[in-house]
Structure formats: structure tokens, C-alpha cells
Motif scaffolding. Structure first.
Motif, PDB file in Angstrom:
ATOM      1  N   GLY A  64       5.399  -5.509 -12.129  1.00 12.68           N
ATOM      2  CA  GLY A  64       6.838  -5.580 -12.326  1.00 12.68           C
ATOM      3  C   GLY A  64       7.415  -6.969 -12.249  1.00 12.68           C
ATOM      4  O   GLY A  64       8.628  -7.139 -12.115  1.00 12.68           O
ATOM      5  N   VAL A  65       6.557  -7.977 -12.341  1.00 17.24           N
ATOM      6  CA  VAL A  65       7.006  -9.374 -12.287  1.00 17.24           C
ATOM      7  C   VAL A  65       6.823  -9.988 -13.673  1.00 17.24           C
ATOM      8  O   VAL A  65       5.707 -10.017 -14.199  1.00 17.24           O
ATOM      9  N   ILE A  66       7.917 -10.456 -14.242  1.00 16.61           N
ATOM     10  CA  ILE A  66       7.873 -11.050 -15.582  1.00 16.61           C
ATOM     11  C   ILE A  66       7.800 -12.571 -15.436  1.00 16.61           C
ATOM     12  O   ILE A  66       8.797 -13.234 -15.144  1.00 16.61           O
ATOM     13  N   ALA A  67       6.604 -13.109 -15.637  1.00 16.51           N
ATOM     14  CA  ALA A  67       6.407 -14.558 -15.586  1.00 16.51           C
ATOM     15  C   ALA A  67       6.532 -15.120 -16.993  1.00 16.51           C
ATOM     16  O   ALA A  67       6.241 -14.439 -17.975  1.00 16.51           O
ATOM     17  N   LEU A 109       2.522 -17.410  -7.331  1.00 18.75           N
ATOM     18  CA  LEU A 109       3.288 -16.645  -6.348  1.00 18.75           C
ATOM     19  C   LEU A 109       4.225 -17.530  -5.521  1.00 18.75           C
ATOM     20  O   LEU A 109       5.234 -17.054  -4.990  1.00 18.75           O
ATOM     21  N   ALA A 110       3.883 -18.807  -5.417  1.00 21.42           N
ATOM     22  CA  ALA A 110       4.724 -19.742  -4.643  1.00 21.42           C
ATOM     23  C   ALA A 110       5.915 -20.248  -5.439  1.00 21.42           C
ATOM     24  O   ALA A 110       6.833 -20.845  -4.862  1.00 21.42           O
ATOM     25  N   MET A 111       5.940 -19.981  -6.757  1.00 20.30           N
ATOM     26  CA  MET A 111       7.079 -20.416  -7.575  1.00 20.30           C
ATOM     27  C   MET A 111       8.305 -19.580  -7.190  1.00 20.30           C
ATOM     28  O   MET A 111       8.218 -18.347  -7.119  1.00 20.30           O
ATOM     29  N   PRO A 112       9.438 -20.215  -6.896  1.00 21.56           N
ATOM     30  CA  PRO A 112      10.612 -19.491  -6.385  1.00 21.56           C
ATOM     31  C   PRO A 112      11.014 -18.285  -7.230  1.00 21.56           C
ATOM     32  O   PRO A 112      11.299 -17.205  -6.677  1.00 21.56           O
ATOM     33  N   GLU A 113      11.033 -18.434  -8.556  1.00 21.25           N
ATOM     34  CA  GLU A 113      11.466 -17.326  -9.413  1.00 21.25           C
ATOM     35  C   GLU A 113      10.508 -16.144  -9.336  1.00 21.25           C
ATOM     36  O   GLU A 113      10.927 -14.980  -9.310  1.00 21.25           O
ATOM     37  N   ILE A 114       9.209 -16.440  -9.276  1.00 24.19           N
ATOM     38  CA  ILE A 114       8.215 -15.369  -9.185  1.00 24.19           C
ATOM     39  C   ILE A 114       8.208 -14.751  -7.797  1.00 24.19           C
ATOM     40  O   ILE A 114       8.132 -13.527  -7.651  1.00 24.19           O
ATOM     41  N   ALA A 115       8.304 -15.583  -6.765  1.00 25.62           N
ATOM     42  CA  ALA A 115       8.343 -15.062  -5.392  1.00 25.62           C
ATOM     43  C   ALA A 115       9.545 -14.146  -5.194  1.00 25.62           C
ATOM     44  O   ALA A 115       9.450 -13.104  -4.519  1.00 25.62           O
ATOM     45  N   GLU A 116      10.670 -14.514  -5.793  1.00 25.11           N
ATOM     46  CA  GLU A 116      11.882 -13.683  -5.668  1.00 25.11           C
ATOM     47  C   GLU A 116      11.672 -12.334  -6.352  1.00 25.11           C
ATOM     48  O   GLU A 116      12.046 -11.283  -5.793  1.00 25.11           O
ATOM     49  N   TRP A 138       8.815 -10.863  -6.860  1.00 35.12           N
ATOM     50  CA  TRP A 138       7.817 -10.137  -6.080  1.00 35.12           C
ATOM     51  C   TRP A 138       8.471  -9.458  -4.872  1.00 35.12           C
ATOM     52  O   TRP A 138       8.196  -8.296  -4.568  1.00 35.12           O
ATOM     53  N   GLN A 139       9.346 -10.184  -4.194  1.00 39.67           N
ATOM     54  CA  GLN A 139      10.011  -9.625  -3.021  1.00 39.67           C
ATOM     55  C   GLN A 139      10.935  -8.479  -3.415  1.00 39.67           C
ATOM     56  O   GLN A 139      11.035  -7.464  -2.696  1.00 39.67           O
ATOM     57  N   THR A 140      11.606  -8.612  -4.558  1.00 37.13           N
ATOM     58  CA  THR A 140      12.481  -7.538  -5.031  1.00 37.13           C
ATOM     59  C   THR A 140      11.687  -6.272  -5.325  1.00 37.13           C
ATOM     60  O   THR A 140      12.098  -5.157  -4.973  1.00 37.13           O
ATOM     61  N   VAL A 141      10.530  -6.435  -5.967  1.00 36.80           N
ATOM     62  CA  VAL A 141       9.708  -5.287  -6.359  1.00 36.80           C
ATOM     63  C   VAL A 141       8.993  -4.663  -5.158  1.00 36.80           C
ATOM     64  O   VAL A 141       8.946  -3.441  -5.019  1.00 36.80           O
ATOM     65  N   THR A 142       8.426  -5.506  -4.275  1.00 32.58           N
ATOM     66  CA  THR A 142       7.585  -4.993  -3.189  1.00 32.58           C
ATOM     67  C   THR A 142       8.316  -4.859  -1.856  1.00 32.58           C
ATOM     68  O   THR A 142       7.839  -4.167  -0.952  1.00 32.58           O
ATOM     69  N   ASP A 156      -2.061 -10.513  -0.805  1.00 34.76           N
ATOM     70  CA  ASP A 156      -1.608 -10.243  -2.175  1.00 34.76           C
ATOM     71  C   ASP A 156      -2.390 -11.099  -3.171  1.00 34.76           C
ATOM     72  O   ASP A 156      -2.756 -10.627  -4.245  1.00 34.76           O
ATOM     73  N   VAL A 157      -2.635 -12.349  -2.796  1.00 36.58           N
ATOM     74  CA  VAL A 157      -3.407 -13.244  -3.663  1.00 36.58           C
ATOM     75  C   VAL A 157      -4.782 -12.655  -3.929  1.00 36.58           C
ATOM     76  O   VAL A 157      -5.239 -12.568  -5.079  1.00 36.58           O
ATOM     77  N   GLN A 158      -5.448 -12.214  -2.867  1.00 32.65           N
ATOM     78  CA  GLN A 158      -6.805 -11.689  -3.014  1.00 32.65           C
ATOM     79  C   GLN A 158      -6.824 -10.377  -3.799  1.00 32.65           C
ATOM     80  O   GLN A 158      -7.727 -10.133  -4.610  1.00 32.65           O
ATOM     81  N   SER A 159      -5.821  -9.534  -3.559  1.00 30.08           N
ATOM     82  CA  SER A 159      -5.727  -8.276  -4.299  1.00 30.08           C
ATOM     83  C   SER A 159      -5.491  -8.520  -5.789  1.00 30.08           C
ATOM     84  O   SER A 159      -6.115  -7.897  -6.652  1.00 30.08           O
TER      85      SER A 159
END
Length: 281
Positions: free
Chosen positions: A49-52, A73-80, A82-86, A94-97
Motif C-alpha cells: 500500500g505504499v506508492i513509491a 523506508l527512511a525517506m520521509p514520504e515513504i516512511a509516512e 508506511w506508518q499510515t498503512v501499518t 520490516d526491512v528483513q521481511s
């Protein structure tokens, strides 16, 4: 004064010819536009559910793939997103998964994007006629590289040796992969080696190893278009992209920037002349 060993190594000049060319794979020798990693990364994040954007996916290119995921994942837009979805900030689990999920996606996209860069086989023939060994290294792991190797072999190319980022303690921009390729090839003089790459990180790797470096601007990450997309452009549009891509790769500190590995033999000739004149990387 008697020179110490370290002093000798520092001042020693190599004036012989180029002995080894060490090339990246995606975007450099195979997969015009370096599309395979991008397709896989975008698909991976979309599944969650993350649109990069493609620009975001390309920013860490050249790094080992779990590092690439961590940087995205450390990019602010992607991290935001990710937090919204999860409902939680991204963590190392999460990185390893994601990395485990990434593997089959990457293997599939490697096969889909498996074509040698136009002119590479001619370059290989010219370099091998000069006795130059051809090494490869990559941000792919050994399983991903196995797919790349198989595809390239079907098309007529096989590197003499290869080193993956997962086979050394640290990948690019650290010099360890390039140095490991030297070791496998049995080349002593770093000045006799050329590192060819389509990413700034890969050029940094070569510079950190003390090698000559050649950036490819059109076949790889700085352009990002597939061969069909590139060829469909007008001459004017191609030239505009070429100027931007060459400027981007020049800023990496590369000694030379070329469109693609089809142009590499002329650069090898220039480096041979510079070495013979006593110049060093």
C-alpha cells in the motif's frame, strides 16, 4: 634514506597496460535503463500500500538490496505512507521481511529485462583480444546474480569472475567488492584496473579502491529509460537527456563518462596512453 614498504607502495608507478575491467551488471552490461531493480522495488512497496516514485526507487541504486530497502523506508514520504498503512514506523524487522518478499520479484524482473547492452559483445571481443580480464560485481545477492549470469550466458557473455555485495563485509561505496574481484583475477596493480558503473555509488566504489572509473550515462540509472523508450525519442529529446545524464555522472567524480559500454574501447586506449606516460588514477 631507506624507503619503507608503505612508502614504496605509495610512490610506485605502474606504466603497463590495463589488465582488468570490472563492470556492474544492471544498466552497465545488461538491462538497458537498469529497469529490473526498479520494477521489483515499486512492485514490492505497492503490495504493502505504499506508492513509491521511480525517482525514490532509483536514489539508492548500486547499494546491496537490503540496504536499498532500508534507505527507501527512511525517506520521509515513504516512511509516512508506511506508518499510515501499518500504524507503526518502519523498523529493521520490516526491512528483513521486505527483503524476503523482494527476492522472487527481483528474479522475475531480471528475466523480463534480460538483454545485453547494445555493443557490449563487440567491446568484450576487443578487450579480450588485448588480454584484458573481465570481472563483474553487483548489488544483487548470489541467487539474483545466478539469474543474471544465466540470462547473460544465453546471450553470449560470461564474466571471468564476479563478486556480489552479500559476499563482502560491506557493499558500495566501500571498495571491497572491486578489491575482491582483483583478488579473484590475480591482478596486483590497482592502477591497471578500470571500474565501470552506471551509479554514483558504483563510481565511488571504484574511486575508493584507487581504480580508474568510467561512468555510463545513457544505458543506466542516470537515464532510466528502456531501450525501446530511448529509441522512440526524438534526436532533440535524446540530446537533452544525454546532457543531463552526462552531467550527473560527471559529478560522481568519474574519470570518464560515456554513453554506454559500446564506447569503452576508446577509453581503454586513452587510459593505456596515460599509464604509459606515468599518470595514475
Amino acid at each position: 634514506m631507506i624507503a619503507t614498504a608503505s612508502h614504496y607502495q605509495y610512490t610506485r608507478k605502474y606504466t603497463g597496460p590495463v589488465k582488468a575491467v570490472i563492470c556492474d551488471w544492471a544498466g552497465t552490461t545488461i538491462d538497458f535503463g537498469s529497469r529490473a531493480p526498479i520494477i521489483a522495488f515499486l512492485e514490492l512497496f505497492k503490495k504493502h500500500g505504499v506508492i513509491a516514485t521511480e525517482a525514490q526507487a532509483r536514489e539508492p541504486m548500486g547499494t546491496e538490496k537490503s540496504v536499498h530497502i532500508r534507505k527507501m523506508l527512511a525517506m520521509p514520504e515513504i516512511a509516512e505512507q508506511w506508518q499510515t498503512v501499518t500504524g507503526a514506523e518502519p523498523v529493521e524487522d520490516d526491512v528483513q521481511s521486505l527483503y524476503e518478499e523482494f527476492l522472487p520479484l527481483q528474479l522475475a524482473s531480471i528475466r523480463r529485462c534480460g538483454e545485453l547492452i547494445p555493443g557490449w559483445l563487440n567491446t568484450v571481443s576487443e578487450l579480450r583480444q588485448q588480454g584484458i580480464q573481465l570481472g563483474g560485481n553487483t548489488g544483487y545477492n548470489t541467487e539474483m546474480y545466478g539469474q543474471v549470469k544465466a540470462v547473460a550466458k544465453e546471450l553470449g557473455y560470461e564474466a571471468d569472475v564476479n563478486v556480489c555485495a552479500t559476499e563482502v563485509s560491506k557493499g558500495r561505496p566501500y571498495p571491497y567488492m572491486a578489491q575482491a574481484v582483483m583478488d579473484k583475477l590475480g591482478v596486483l596493480e590497482v592502477q591497471a584496473c578500470i571500474k565501470v558503473d552506471d551509479t554514483e555509488t558504483g563510481i565511488e566504489e571504484g574511486l575508493n579502491a584507487g581504480m580508474w572509473t568510467v561512468g555510463v550515462a545513457i544505458s543506466g540509472n542516470a537515464n532510466g529509460l528502456s531501450l525501446a523508450q530511448w529509441e522512440a525519442l526524438s534526436t532533440q529529446d535524446q540530446e537533452s537527456i544525454r546532457m543531463k545524464a552526462h552531467r550527473q555522472m560527471s559529478l560522481s567524480g568519474a574519470h570518464y563518462v560515456i554513453d554506454s559500454v559500446a564506447d569503452l574501447p576508446a577509453v581503454v586506449d586513452q587510459i593505456n596512453a596515460r599509464l604509459a606516460a606515468g599518470q595514475q588514477p
